[in-house]
Design an enzyme around this catalytic site. Structure first.
Site, short mmCIF file in Angstrom:
data_model
loop_
_atom_site.label_atom_id
_atom_site.label_comp_id
_atom_site.label_asym_id
_atom_site.label_seq_id
_atom_site.Cartn_x
_atom_site.Cartn_y
_atom_site.Cartn_z
N ARG A 1 0.86 -0.86 0.00
CA ARG A 1 -0.05 0.16 0.54
C ARG A 1 0.56 1.13 -0.04
O ARG A 1 2.28 1.03 0.00
CB ARG A 1 -1.00 -0.26 1.12
N GLY A 2 0.32 2.89 0.03
CA GLY A 2 1.09 3.73 -0.99
C GLY A 2 1.25 3.96 -1.58
O GLY A 2 1.68 3.11 -2.88
N ALA A 3 0.56 4.70 -2.21
CA ALA A 3 1.15 5.37 -3.85
C ALA A 3 2.30 5.55 -4.28
O ALA A 3 1.42 4.51 -5.58
CB ALA A 3 0.47 6.67 -3.53
N GLN B 1 -2.55 2.45 9.88
CA GLN B 1 -1.01 2.80 9.34
C GLN B 1 -0.26 4.03 9.92
O GLN B 1 1.36 3.09 10.16
CB GLN B 1 -1.10 3.30 8.16
N ASP C 1 -2.14 10.50 -2.91
CA ASP C 1 -2.35 10.09 -2.78
C ASP C 1 -2.73 10.59 -4.68
O ASP C 1 -2.85 9.65 -5.20
CB ASP C 1 -3.48 9.71 -2.57
O1 MRU Z 1 -4.62 3.22 1.80
P1 MRU Z 1 -2.67 3.44 2.24
O2 MRU Z 1 -2.24 2.89 3.83
O3 MRU Z 1 -2.14 2.59 0.85
O4 MRU Z 1 -2.81 5.14 2.08
C1 MRU Z 1 -1.53 5.45 2.10
C2 MRU Z 1 -1.57 7.02 2.20
O5 MRU Z 1 -2.74 7.81 2.59
C3 MRU Z 1 -0.09 7.92 1.77
O6 MRU Z 1 -0.24 8.89 2.77
C4 MRU Z 1 -0.24 8.20 0.59
O7 MRU Z 1 -0.36 6.67 -0.36
C5 MRU Z 1 1.34 8.04 0.28
S1 MRU Z 1 2.38 7.29 0.28
C6 MRU Z 1 4.05 7.79 -0.13
#
Ligand code: MRU
Length: 370
Positions: free
Chosen positions: A46-48, A197, A238
């Site tokens: 996960r994470g963009a 998270q 994101d």
């Molecule tokens: O739902 P997630 O855990 O994928 O959400 C992640 C986030 O909101 C992060 O802040 C975002 O993706 C940036 S990661 C460098």
């Protein structure tokens, strides 16, 4: 520390199952497009930026068994549907598809795999540069002399660290850069309900890196800001719309409101891959709604060491679970990109996208006034 996503000599991916952290580090293998999509949907990854990278490799894997045009476009659409809000997934899939679309089918799978690898190298490099641009900004937010008794106090939400990227993280990159430079720094880590998270991932990775931190309940940040215990807020994103509105983990907006009310700078770490000129503003960004079970239940460790899930409320309770929210551009002090620090506004974003690079030229009225 090694990269979050690695390839092996059998042409497979290795990463950590993030649903098991912080209690267990389990390495998983992704050997097919199906494995990649499942890992994104279940949030093992996960994470963009990381889901973009896994999607890119997923497209390469899909082409191994069938490199036809039909498969290329179908796999692109199918991987894209795994999660809707982070634009990095679309960006990465588009990049790989554009690289291979004109090639003979027999050459596509290898070229796609190579392109996914380049994308990962680029991600690590971009994040390193975000760290370099962001570190002096955070440092300048300090309200007095720094010492171990009075370190730079930075609040972050969710996890925009190494685990969310190939390396360095985005929001955590400037924090790592400052810590490496010996600047006394302490991070307030929002727990980030419902999936935690912050508590499960950010706290874990800051501990690995030896950076001082304290987990706080999501609702505590406002009080800390009001009492002068937060010098700056920094989050990841994101998707950033053309006008500078920011989509990020649910709860980010409330932190930005509290920051504005208390004149605390609110920075968003934003690789250019997260800018989406096709979204005119935040209202046009699709927000992912996830299972209500993430709200009604929680995972934790029992005294005997086993990890289990418990219900937090009666089964009859209804719950709603939007995964992201929109922070209006007016609340964002600046976007910290790999090319420099820019205002979260239409002109600066368009300029950056047109020129590909910027200097450190931001000086918005909002920033100056805080
Ligand atoms: O739902 P997630 O855990 O994928 O959400 C992640 C986030 O909101 C992060 O802040 C975002 O993706 C940036 S990661 C460098």
């Amino acid at each position: 520390m090694s990269r979050t996503l690695q390839t092996d000599d059998r042409g497979q991916l290795r990463t950590v199952d993030q649903t098991l952290l912080p209690f267990e580090w389990r390495s998983i293998t992704l050997a097919s497009a199906e494995d990649c999509r499942e890992a994104i949907v279940s949030m093992r990854v996960r994470g963009a930026p990381l889901i973009g990278a896994v999607g890119a490799y997923g497209l390469a894997l899909a082409l191994r068994s069938d490199p036809t045009d039909t498969r290329l476009h179908a796999a692109h659409a199918w991987l894209l549907s795994a999660r809707p809000t982070a634009v990095n997934l679309a960006w990465a899939l588009d990049r790989v598809r554009a690289r291979v679309a004109e090639l003979a089918p027999g050459e596509r799978a290898a070229a796609a795999w190579q392109e996914a690898g380049r994308l990962c190298d680029d991600d690590a490099q971009c994040n390193h540069r975000i760290g370099e641009w962001g570190a002096p900004r955070l440092r300048a937010s300090a309200r007095g002399e720094l010492s171990s008794a009075r370190p730079l106090q930075v609040l972050t939400h969710c996890n925009a660290g190494r685990l969310a990227t190939i390396d360095h993280g985005t929001a955590l990159a400037p924090i790592y850069a400052l810590a490496a430079a010996g600047v006394p720094i302490h991070v307030w880590v929002d727990e980030t309900r419902p999936r935690n998270q912050g508590a499960s991932l950010t706290a874990w990775e800051l501990a690995q890196a030896g950076v001082a931190h304290t987990v706080i309940a999501d609702n505590a940040g406002g009080l800390l800001m009001m009492r002068g215990e937060v010098d700056a807020v920094i989050t990841g994103c994101d998707r950033v719309a053309a006008n500078g509105d920011v989509a990020n983990k649910i709860g980010t907006y409330l932190k930005a409101l509290a920051a504005a009310d208390n004149r605390v700078p609110f920075y968003v770490a934003c690789p250019v891959s997260t800018l989406d000129p096709a979204s005119a503003d935040g209202a046009s960004i699709e927000i992912e709604y996830r299972s209500a079970r993430e709200v009604t239940h929680a995972r934790g460790r029992l005294p005997d060491g086993s990890v289990t899930e418990v219900a937090l409320m009666d089964e009859s309770v209804r719950a709603l679970n939007p995964g992201f929210d929109i922070t209006p551009a007016r609340l964002v002090t600046a976007l910290i990109t790999e090319h420099g620090v820019i205002a979260a506004d239409r002109v600066a974003i368009a300029e950056l996208l047109a020129r590909g690079t910027v200097g450190d030229h931001v000086a918005t009225g909002r920033e100056q006034s805080r």
